[in-house]
Design an enzyme around this catalytic site. Structure first.
Site, short mmCIF file in Angstrom:
data_model
loop_
_atom_site.label_atom_id
_atom_site.label_comp_id
_atom_site.label_asym_id
_atom_site.label_seq_id
_atom_site.Cartn_x
_atom_site.Cartn_y
_atom_site.Cartn_z
N ARG A 12 59.39 37.51 41.92
CA ARG A 12 58.57 37.31 43.06
C ARG A 12 57.94 38.71 43.57
O ARG A 12 56.96 38.47 44.00
CB ARG A 12 59.23 36.81 44.07
CG ARG A 12 58.58 36.35 45.45
CD ARG A 12 59.12 35.20 46.48
NE ARG A 12 60.57 35.90 46.86
CZ ARG A 12 60.92 36.69 47.82
NH1 ARG A 12 60.00 37.43 48.72
NH2 ARG A 12 62.14 36.90 48.22
N TYR A 16 31.82 26.97 47.80
CA TYR A 16 32.65 26.07 47.07
C TYR A 16 33.55 25.31 48.25
O TYR A 16 33.82 25.78 49.35
CB TYR A 16 34.06 27.04 46.42
CG TYR A 16 34.79 26.27 45.68
CD1 TYR A 16 34.76 25.18 44.71
CD2 TYR A 16 36.27 26.45 46.00
CE1 TYR A 16 35.76 24.60 44.17
CE2 TYR A 16 37.52 26.12 45.58
CZ TYR A 16 37.05 24.93 44.66
OH TYR A 16 38.03 24.33 44.17
N ASP A 62 33.85 36.29 46.80
CA ASP A 62 34.49 35.42 45.77
C ASP A 62 33.29 35.58 44.41
O ASP A 62 32.30 35.28 44.52
CB ASP A 62 34.17 33.86 46.12
CG ASP A 62 34.48 32.89 44.99
OD1 ASP A 62 34.81 33.22 43.96
OD2 ASP A 62 34.83 31.68 45.39
N LYS A 92 39.20 30.34 35.82
CA LYS A 92 37.71 30.01 35.25
C LYS A 92 37.57 30.94 34.03
O LYS A 92 38.21 30.81 33.18
CB LYS A 92 36.88 30.02 36.42
CG LYS A 92 37.05 29.16 37.73
CD LYS A 92 37.14 27.75 37.42
CE LYS A 92 37.18 26.98 38.86
NZ LYS A 92 38.40 27.45 39.59
#
Length: 940
Positions: free
Chosen positions: A75, A127, A202, A227
């Site tokens: 983690r 978005y 972004d 993406k």
């Protein structure tokens, strides 16, 4: 020292780089790796695998043994993820990079920097998931969010508060309207007014390959790595990058606290995907450009920064290195859009983008489409723009009929064919026989019955010449000897090059004239024919030649009339339009004012000194002369008996077109060249028309003017290298003229020396008894000598000298000179027959690394070409009869009379399809082979 790096190439060289190899010597240092190399090379100098694995291992472990080591719990940190984060920082111009479980997780980590009372400025076209998360922090954290139009930097000013504005959240291009935000200007403005505000971008739509916002003033950049970074939609991931240590510390703390860091297996998969990022994006955005052009030509409103009329194109070109692979378009009807989306087969209906597979969706009302397809509505409502309420969508200008296309790596022809079928089946486009192409249907049933009836009449009969598609081509040129001197009467030795310009006329019959210069900024313009400046035209009757001087009155009338208001920054397209309209008006005055479209494409690099303007001028002149009936294609001879047809012997296309036709074309091509260049020598258009090799002399330097073909010209192999440096031909020619006026003794001496070079070269090229190796050796020496004189005339350029020194160095030792006007443009390098293939490839690779575009070609091929209007049984292959990518007829689409027994060798039953869609959608690399398969070309 080596050449300076081209600025566009330099923008793709990240600041934070892998160590490059040590210099070979203090004088020849290694350059930083290019982006695609950085993508494929996964190395971290601080982390060496003990076994030397060429692929980063997956450390699939939650815990690590020991105390005080670098890693203790996955983690907090994992070796596979560390490799990935170093790799992402390397290609993002970033000091710090973090990988988390999704793009939304990345944004969540960033927004946790905010505190109650802070204000956020965000775009109005974001978005849907971003909007949802911003709404949550507004309602539950006490943060104020302002949505503004980020395409206008000044629209942010009234919302910027010196202390309250904590964050500005941007997308560019936006999703799904592809609006452009000036990241650099906004960052500068915000920092001046609110120094502590953080600029967030972004960058998912572009990826680090095409845009690196940290280089333009952004503080934090995030991507949904699901993406383009991954590229295969087989994992969920998000990445965050920054250069500020304080922000990196906060981000690292949050990720470790909430535990949303990316898992080892997903880190491995993402590393694998990034290796092919540049390769995938190059293919995807190339195809996206073609798809956008196709939809735009049909008449749809298309959102894509690669289109010439995109309102943010200039800004985007300044901050990005490409146009991306996402576009959207409007149909005018939500129901129509639903039928289009539902009618595709190859385009997958999906809510995401950035995959190797092409996807289609309706971002604003996707749930309706899903109902239409009996899929789950709620899937969309949690992840797309459909989660924004209808009133907000309307207020932000998000149209309900919007279709978004996310282009993958499939073959462009298959994608276009599938999309076209969906558009046809949905009733969005129909074939217009008058224009000989598919067009958008703008009304429910308006004009359908009439247009189809007229279309049937047009196709059933034999169309006159002006109603045909005429397809023409012309080669480029290289001047082997005599540049600039030719203007002053010295003989130039020029030859055609195996790169060509192509021109296609397509009937419109709607009272308009249009041009589409596909490879010049994708320039498209149309004019009402009756509104053209006919009063300013002095016609040139058929059979007469154009006066020696241009009609300045007509040029002014065109410039101030039909061309007024066009984008003058597109100087090349503007000049080409002027030349085309000038010839159209003169040739049509007193004749029929024809309505048609002229599309031009080129495998020649534009403005590189290879005669692209002359090749264009030749194509435009030929097309106009054919349409006006001022030149005609001779019919083939009739068969000698009913059972035997004429035997066609291949002459590689030579001398199939009459010399009288070629001379008429050449006269008008020279007129166009005058418009484009002011005082051309005439050699470029002569080569474009007649092909082969020739010596050209213009009156004025102790020689009689004229053009003399070089008989027996031997094919020569050349390396053409485009410096990619723009040049001003008129200025260069004028400069030599001024030098001659100021230093007549020096320049006249140079002109005499160049004349001697041209004479010697012409004798060598035409001597059938001269051994090949002696010819090549002599030409190499003459090339060196000629280039030295051109340097003295002041028309070379540092980039050309770099190319020349590279090709002359060991082990190549090749002769190179500029060609054309110089001042940039192209260099030509003579390649001997016995030159080793590996050495040639090494030289090409070296020139590419220096930022140039080299390619191998041959000189001395055919000149003007016209696709024959006659179809032969005897010599047409199946590929010619059913050409790829769209089957159909050769051009022009003439249907012979089936009752005419004198033409039994002609095809008499084929379905006709227009050439224009295939012509415009074919890639540059495909054009030569595609055109060859159309039928029999006739050449000079």
């Amino acid at each position: 020292m080596g050449p300076s790096i081209d600025p566009k190439t330099a923008s793709k060289l990240p600041i934070h780089d892998l160590p490059t190899p040590e210099p070979e010597s203090p004088m020849r240092q290694r350059k930083p790796y290019r982006f695609s190399t950085l993508c494929a090379t996964v190395e971290n100098p601080d982390m060496k695998d003990q076994y030397g694995s060429s692929s980063v291992p997956i450390y699939q472990s939650a815990t690590f043994k020991g105390v005080g080591n670098e890693y203790d719990y996955s983690r907090s940190g994992n070796p596979t993820r560390s490799y990935l984060e170093h790799h992402i920082a390397k290609i993002s111009s970033a000091e710090h990079a973090f990988a988390v479980s999704s793009g939304m997780a990345a944004l969540d980590v960033i927004l946790r920097i905010l505190k109650p009372g802070d204000e956020v400025i965000a775009g109005d076209d974001l978005y849907g998931g971003t909007n949802r998360l911003l709404s949550y922090i507004r309602n539950h954290v006490g943060v104020t969010v302002h949505h503004v139009d980020t395409t206008n930097p000044e629209s942010l000013h009234s919302f910027i508060h010196p202390t309250k504005t904590a964050m500005v959240l941007l997308e560019s291009p936006t999703n799904p309207l592809l609006k452009i935000a000036d990241l650099a200007t906004i960052s500068k403005d915000v920092k001046e007014r609110a120094p502590n505000a953080i600029i967030i971008v972004d960058n998912t739509m572009m990826s680090p390959y095409l845009q690196r916002p940290l280089e333009h003033g952004a503080d934090i950049v995030y991507d949904s790595a699901t993406k383009y970074l991954s590229g295969h939609h087989d994992l969920m991931a998000g990445v965050v990058t920054c250069n500020r240590d304080d922000l990196a510390k906060q981000i690292a703390f949050t990720i470790n606290s909430v535990g949303n860091a990316l898992t080892p297996i997903d880190s491995f998969l993402l590393l694998r995907g990034i290796k092919t990022l540049a390769l995938r994006m190059d293919r995807q955005q190339t195809t996206a450009n073609v798809v956008a052009d196709y939809l735009n030509t049909l008449g749809f409103h298309v959102n894509y920064p690669g289109l010439a009329d995109h309102p943010g194109r200039e800004i985007h070109e300044r901050i990005a290195d490409g146009n991306g692979a996402v576009l959207s378009f409007e149909t005018g009807s939500k129901e129509l859009s639903e039928r289009i989306v539902g009618g595709t087969r190859l385009w997958g209906i999906s809510v995401s983008f950035g995959c190797v597979n092409s996807l289609i969706s309706m971002p604003c009302v996707m749930s309706c489409v899903q109902l239409f397809l009996a899929l789950t509505v709620e899937l969309i409502k949690v992840d797309r723009h459909a989660s924004i309420d209808a009133a907000t969508r309307a207020a932000r200008g998000l149209p309900e009929d919007l279709i978004r296309l996310c282009v993958g790596i499939e073959d462009v022809h298959d994608l276009l064919d599938d999309l076209e079928h969906a558009l046809i089946d949905a009733g969005a486009i129909e074939f217009n026989g008058l224009q000989n192409r598919y067009v958008r249907v703008t009304g429910p049933e308006a004009g359908h019955a009439i247009s189809r009836a007229v279309e049937k009449l047009a196709l059933d009969g034999v169309p006159p010449p002006q109603d045909r598609e005429w397809f023409v081509s012309a080669p480029g040129k290289v001047i082997l000897f005599g540049e600039h001197a030719v203007v002053h009467g010295v003989t130039a030795i020029a030859a055609s090059v195996d790169l060509r310009c192509y021109g296609l006329t397509t009937p419109r019959n709607d009272g308009k004239l249009s041009v589409h210069f596909h490879d010049i900024d994708n320039f498209y313009q149309e004019w009402d024919i009756e509104a053209l400046p006919w009063d300013a035209v002095t016609p040139v009757p058929a059979g007469s030649g154009h006066p020696e001087a241009l009609d300045q009155k007509l040029i002014n009338a065109i410039t101030e009339g039909p061309l007024k208001g066009t984008d003058e920054s597109k100087r090349t397209a503007h000049a080409a339009s002027l030349a085309f309209l000038y010839m159209y008006l003169i040739l049509a005055k007193g004749a029929e004012r024809l309505s048609f479209n002229f599309t031009a494409r080129s495998t020649l690099p534009i403005g590189a000194g290879l005669g692209s303007s002359a090749s264009f001028s030749t194509c435009a002149a030929t097309a106009l002369l054919l349409l006006q009936g001022r030149i005609t294609i001779p019919a083939p001879p009739a068969p000698t008996s009913p059972t035997t047809g004429h035997v066609h012997l291949s002459h590689q296309g030579r001398r199939a077109l009459p010399i009288a036709l070629a001379e008429e074309v050449n006269r008008w091509a020279f007129v166009a060249e005058k418009i484009l260049h002011g005082n051309p020598s005439g050699v470029d258009n002569s080569v474009a028309v007649f092909g082969g090799a020739l010596g050209y002399t213009r009156a004025g330097f102790e020689r009689k003017s004229g053009m003399e073909p070089i008989q027996g010209f031997k094919s020569l192999r050349f390396l053409l290298t485009n410096s990619k440096v723009p040049r001003d031909t008129k200025k260069l020619v004028a400069g030599v003229g001024e030098k001659k006026a100021n230093e007549p003794e020096l320049v006249n001496g140079i002109l005499k020396a160049i004349q001697s070079i041209s004479d010697e070269a012409r004798r060598a090229l035409a001597d059938p008894e001269l051994p090949r190796d002696s010819l090549l050796s002599a030409l190499s020496a003459l090339i060196h000598e000629n280039h030295g004189h051109l340097v003295t005339l002041g028309v070379s350029h540092p980039s050309l000298e770099v190319i020349r020194s590279t090709t002359a160095a060991e082990p190549y030792q090749l002769a190179t000179k500029l060609t054309g006007a110089g001042g940039g443009g192209c260099a030509v390098t003579l390649v001997p027959d016995d030159f080793k293939a590996q050495d040639l490839q090494n030289l090409i690779d070296q020139l590419i690394r220096q930022g140039f575009d080299p390619y191998v070609t041959a000189v001395g091929g055919s000149g003007l070409g016209i696709l024959s209007p006659y179809a032969y049984h005897s010599n047409r292959s199946a590929a010619a009869r059913h050409r790829a990518p769209v089957p159909g007829q050769i051009t022009p689409p003439e249907t012979p009379n089936p009752n005419d027994e004198s033409l039994p060798y002609l095809e008499q039953s084929e379905d006709f399809e227009p050439l224009r869609p295939s012509f415009e959608m074919s890639s540059i690399s495909e054009l030569p082979s595609w055109t060859e398969n159309l039928g029999r070309w006739l050449y000079v």
